[in-house]
Design a protein around this motif. Sequence first.
Motif, PDB file in Angstrom:
ATOM      1  N   TYR A   1     -50.160  37.720 -61.790  1.00 25.50           N
ATOM      2  CA  TYR A   1     -48.937  36.958 -61.887  1.00 25.50           C
ATOM      3  C   TYR A   1     -48.054  37.516 -62.999  1.00 25.50           C
ATOM      4  O   TYR A   1     -48.486  37.729 -64.114  1.00 25.50           O
ATOM      5  CB  TYR A   1     -49.248  35.497 -62.170  1.00 25.50           C
ATOM      6  CG  TYR A   1     -48.026  34.653 -62.326  1.00 25.50           C
ATOM      7  CD1 TYR A   1     -47.355  34.174 -61.213  1.00 25.50           C
ATOM      8  CD2 TYR A   1     -47.518  34.381 -63.587  1.00 25.50           C
ATOM      9  CE1 TYR A   1     -46.221  33.420 -61.352  1.00 25.50           C
ATOM     10  CE2 TYR A   1     -46.381  33.619 -63.728  1.00 25.50           C
ATOM     11  CZ  TYR A   1     -45.733  33.143 -62.612  1.00 25.50           C
ATOM     12  OH  TYR A   1     -44.610  32.397 -62.758  1.00 25.50           O
ATOM     13  N   GLY A   2     -46.809  37.745 -62.696  1.00 22.61           N
ATOM     14  CA  GLY A   2     -45.882  38.205 -63.727  1.00 22.61           C
ATOM     15  C   GLY A   2     -46.174  39.592 -64.214  1.00 22.61           C
ATOM     16  O   GLY A   2     -45.796  39.962 -65.307  1.00 22.61           O
ATOM     17  N   SER A   3     -46.873  40.404 -63.411  1.00 22.29           N
ATOM     18  CA  SER A   3     -47.110  41.759 -63.879  1.00 22.29           C
ATOM     19  C   SER A   3     -46.696  42.766 -62.826  1.00 22.29           C
ATOM     20  O   SER A   3     -46.641  42.462 -61.649  1.00 22.29           O
ATOM     21  CB  SER A   3     -48.582  41.952 -64.224  1.00 22.29           C
ATOM     22  OG  SER A   3     -49.324  42.092 -63.040  1.00 22.29           O
ATOM     23  N   VAL A   4     -46.367  43.929 -63.259  1.00 19.71           N
ATOM     24  CA  VAL A   4     -45.857  44.966 -62.376  1.00 19.71           C
ATOM     25  C   VAL A   4     -46.638  46.250 -62.624  1.00 19.71           C
ATOM     26  O   VAL A   4     -46.812  46.653 -63.755  1.00 19.71           O
ATOM     27  CB  VAL A   4     -44.368  45.262 -62.690  1.00 19.71           C
ATOM     28  CG1 VAL A   4     -43.795  46.197 -61.650  1.00 19.71           C
ATOM     29  CG2 VAL A   4     -43.576  43.999 -62.780  1.00 19.71           C
TER      30      VAL A   4
ATOM     31  N   LEU B   1     -44.894  40.988 -59.071  1.00 19.65           N
ATOM     32  CA  LEU B   1     -45.284  39.580 -58.922  1.00 19.65           C
ATOM     33  C   LEU B   1     -46.388  39.445 -57.862  1.00 19.65           C
ATOM     34  O   LEU B   1     -46.367  38.533 -57.046  1.00 19.65           O
ATOM     35  CB  LEU B   1     -44.077  38.712 -58.549  1.00 19.65           C
ATOM     36  CG  LEU B   1     -42.900  38.752 -59.523  1.00 19.65           C
ATOM     37  CD1 LEU B   1     -41.680  38.043 -58.949  1.00 19.65           C
ATOM     38  CD2 LEU B   1     -43.271  38.123 -60.848  1.00 19.65           C
ATOM     39  N   GLY B   2     -47.273  40.431 -57.845  1.00 19.66           N
ATOM     40  CA  GLY B   2     -48.407  40.380 -56.937  1.00 19.66           C
ATOM     41  C   GLY B   2     -48.118  40.805 -55.512  1.00 19.66           C
ATOM     42  O   GLY B   2     -48.979  40.726 -54.650  1.00 19.66           O
ATOM     43  N   VAL B   3     -46.895  41.254 -55.246  1.00 18.16           N
ATOM     44  CA  VAL B   3     -46.513  41.590 -53.876  1.00 18.16           C
ATOM     45  C   VAL B   3     -45.971  43.026 -53.830  1.00 18.16           C
ATOM     46  O   VAL B   3     -45.309  43.473 -54.761  1.00 18.16           O
ATOM     47  CB  VAL B   3     -45.402  40.619 -53.371  1.00 18.16           C
ATOM     48  CG1 VAL B   3     -44.864  41.025 -52.012  1.00 18.16           C
ATOM     49  CG2 VAL B   3     -45.921  39.192 -53.339  1.00 18.16           C
ATOM     50  N   ASP B   4     -46.279  43.736 -52.751  1.00 18.90           N
ATOM     51  CA  ASP B   4     -45.687  45.043 -52.544  1.00 18.90           C
ATOM     52  C   ASP B   4     -44.197  44.860 -52.218  1.00 18.90           C
ATOM     53  O   ASP B   4     -43.872  44.158 -51.259  1.00 18.90           O
ATOM     54  CB  ASP B   4     -46.404  45.719 -51.359  1.00 18.90           C
ATOM     55  CG  ASP B   4     -45.902  47.139 -51.131  1.00 18.90           C
ATOM     56  OD1 ASP B   4     -44.765  47.445 -51.515  1.00 18.90           O
ATOM     57  OD2 ASP B   4     -46.676  47.939 -50.563  1.00 18.90           O
ATOM     58  N   PRO B   5     -43.292  45.461 -53.013  1.00 22.50           N
ATOM     59  CA  PRO B   5     -41.859  45.228 -52.784  1.00 22.50           C
ATOM     60  C   PRO B   5     -41.414  45.563 -51.357  1.00 22.50           C
ATOM     61  O   PRO B   5     -40.461  44.958 -50.855  1.00 22.50           O
ATOM     62  CB  PRO B   5     -41.174  46.169 -53.778  1.00 22.50           C
ATOM     63  CG  PRO B   5     -42.191  46.429 -54.823  1.00 22.50           C
ATOM     64  CD  PRO B   5     -43.530  46.336 -54.162  1.00 22.50           C
ATOM     65  N   ASP B   6     -42.086  46.511 -50.708  1.00 21.13           N
ATOM     66  CA  ASP B   6     -41.721  46.841 -49.326  1.00 21.13           C
ATOM     67  C   ASP B   6     -41.955  45.657 -48.388  1.00 21.13           C
ATOM     68  O   ASP B   6     -41.317  45.551 -47.347  1.00 21.13           O
ATOM     69  CB  ASP B   6     -42.527  48.045 -48.823  1.00 21.13           C
ATOM     70  CG  ASP B   6     -41.974  49.339 -49.384  1.00 21.13           C
ATOM     71  OD1 ASP B   6     -40.952  49.266 -50.109  1.00 21.13           O
ATOM     72  OD2 ASP B   6     -42.546  50.405 -49.112  1.00 21.13           O
TER      73      ASP B   6
ATOM     74  N   GLU C   1     -37.398  46.657 -57.249  1.00 21.80           N
ATOM     75  CA  GLU C   1     -36.532  45.591 -56.736  1.00 21.80           C
ATOM     76  C   GLU C   1     -36.635  45.436 -55.218  1.00 21.80           C
ATOM     77  O   GLU C   1     -36.071  44.514 -54.645  1.00 21.80           O
ATOM     78  CB  GLU C   1     -35.065  45.878 -57.095  1.00 21.80           C
ATOM     79  CG  GLU C   1     -34.750  45.735 -58.567  1.00 21.80           C
ATOM     80  CD  GLU C   1     -33.459  46.430 -58.961  1.00 21.80           C
ATOM     81  OE1 GLU C   1     -32.975  46.184 -60.067  1.00 21.80           O
ATOM     82  OE2 GLU C   1     -32.923  47.242 -58.165  1.00 21.80           O
ATOM     83  N   GLY C   2     -37.316  46.408 -54.581  1.00 23.29           N
ATOM     84  CA  GLY C   2     -37.414  46.364 -53.126  1.00 23.29           C
ATOM     85  C   GLY C   2     -36.173  46.908 -52.437  1.00 23.29           C
ATOM     86  O   GLY C   2     -35.948  46.670 -51.264  1.00 23.29           O
TER      87      GLY C   2
END
Lengths: 283, 294
Positions: free
Chosen positions: B3-6, B53-58, B40-41
């Motif tokens: 969470y909250g990490s990149v 935020l735990g998600v692949d930007p794609d 930023e996706g």
Amino acid sequence: MSPRSAAVRAGLQRGRIEFRQSMTNGQDLWSVMFFPVIALVVMFLLRNNTVPGTGFSLSSQSVPGVLGMNVVMNGMLALGLSLTMDREDGTLLRAKATPNGMVGYLTGKLLSRAGMAVVGLLVPLIPAVFLFDGLELGRVSSWLTLVWVLALGLVALLPIGAVLGSVFNTAQSMGFVSLPTMLLIGLSGVFYPISAFPEWLQWVAQAFPLYWLGLGLRSAMLPDALAAAEVGESWRHLETIGVLGLWAVAGLLLAPVVLRRMARRESGSAVEVRRQKAMQRVM
Amino acid sequence: MRYGSVDVLHGVDLRVHQGEVVALLGPNGAGKTTTIEILEGFRRRSAGEVRVLGVDPDDGDEAWRARLGIVLQSWRDHGKWRVGELLDHLGRFYLPYGTPRRARPYGTGELLDLVGLTDRANAVIGTLSGGQRRRLDVAIGLVGRPDLLFLDEPTVGFDPQARREFHELVQRLSELEDTAILLTTHDLDEADRLAGRIVILAGGRIVADGSASELATRVSGRAEVRYSRDGEHHVESVEDATGRVRTLFAEYGEAIGDLEVRRVSLEDVYMTLVHEFETGRRTEAPSELTEVAR
């Protein structure tokens, strides 16, 4: 409230705000009124010509077509142009950075452009009624026909505008579309009934929505006897619904695909590149 | 914790934790903007694993997007809108994404107060000064009360006063909201002042990662030795300054003049790391952050 409906509501707000901005901006208003004002003046000077085979003024007969042309300009072309401009200044990227922002952006854009198109039809109609004889606007049926033709016309034209605005990258290149559109406007019987054209040209004209929009508006505003000057000597409402409906369906299927593809390419550096190009042009 | 990490860059871990301010430094063309656009996706990457935020930007959906705030370089959009009107409008999109822990969006009045634009609430955006426009951009970036805020070269074109005000704003933000901030900049002073951690990017690779003092320590053995020999000026970055000076005198004696030994500053650290990379290891890059052609 679901995220999508929140976005649609925000889009309604955007439509209202942008419509108000255009209505209070002299330059925007002038660009909406420019073509009909010029056309109405020219037609007033030529008011003694008559529609072939009748004693009806050719100028009066052209009024609905001119107003239809203005719907094409302020609906379709202006929507395309504002999409390219919004890509240049980053408005579209902003929408992309916002959750469901594209839904809200498009809702607002379609609404405000549709609103301006309606204004561009109704406002020049007021002087036209006084300048030209024979427009029949006292009938209830006139206004009912006007409403459905205009609504269907906008649903057919706006998606085409959205596609054009996505395909062309800059406002300048979008300008190239204006020329063929002008040609099409001339072809579509705005100023002269197409029944007088060679048959192959009539077929070309009837393939495009502008002809049918003009025909529908003529059927709303002109005396029924003038149907005699049209192809098939009829207002052909069913065919109007058919052709405009086909364009609407095709546009509504194609536009989301093209818009999505265009939006995917948007990024800060893409906006920056366009900005640099625009600045070079200015210098 | 994800969470909250990149995480960025294959093989090299860049992690931005909740509430942390990280500055991304690097020469032009180092990949800063590309990196940030991938996060930023807005761009696809060619390879490697990225999680924001735990998600692949794609694959980031709208709920993921609602947790990001983005402030890009030089936005000129919505010039005809009014300041308060636009903030209110954009805020509406975030309303469904509020949680009990994190109310979304920010109230327009509160936000205007935060960025110091309260008295410009009814101004038409096109009439704002450069600094005011930038603060509005930051306000828009914040309107959804983001977990993670991207600031791309936020103070380019600012006068010194606007820059100072902006720095105070960013400091306030990171303390106030537990918002992680990733900013890119050319201004080393700015990075030093704002960021808890500094990441230096060169040729698409991370060449250093740490606090300003950690980076200085990393190259602290190195000092700059300036001198002239027979009237010709030299600058050297050396491990053992004293030893180097001794050698110089031993070898050239009287020919050495204008001697100066300087401790490293952040600027020196930066220049050294980037130079080292560009001369010694260029063949390795650019690597992971090239965009997939579409």
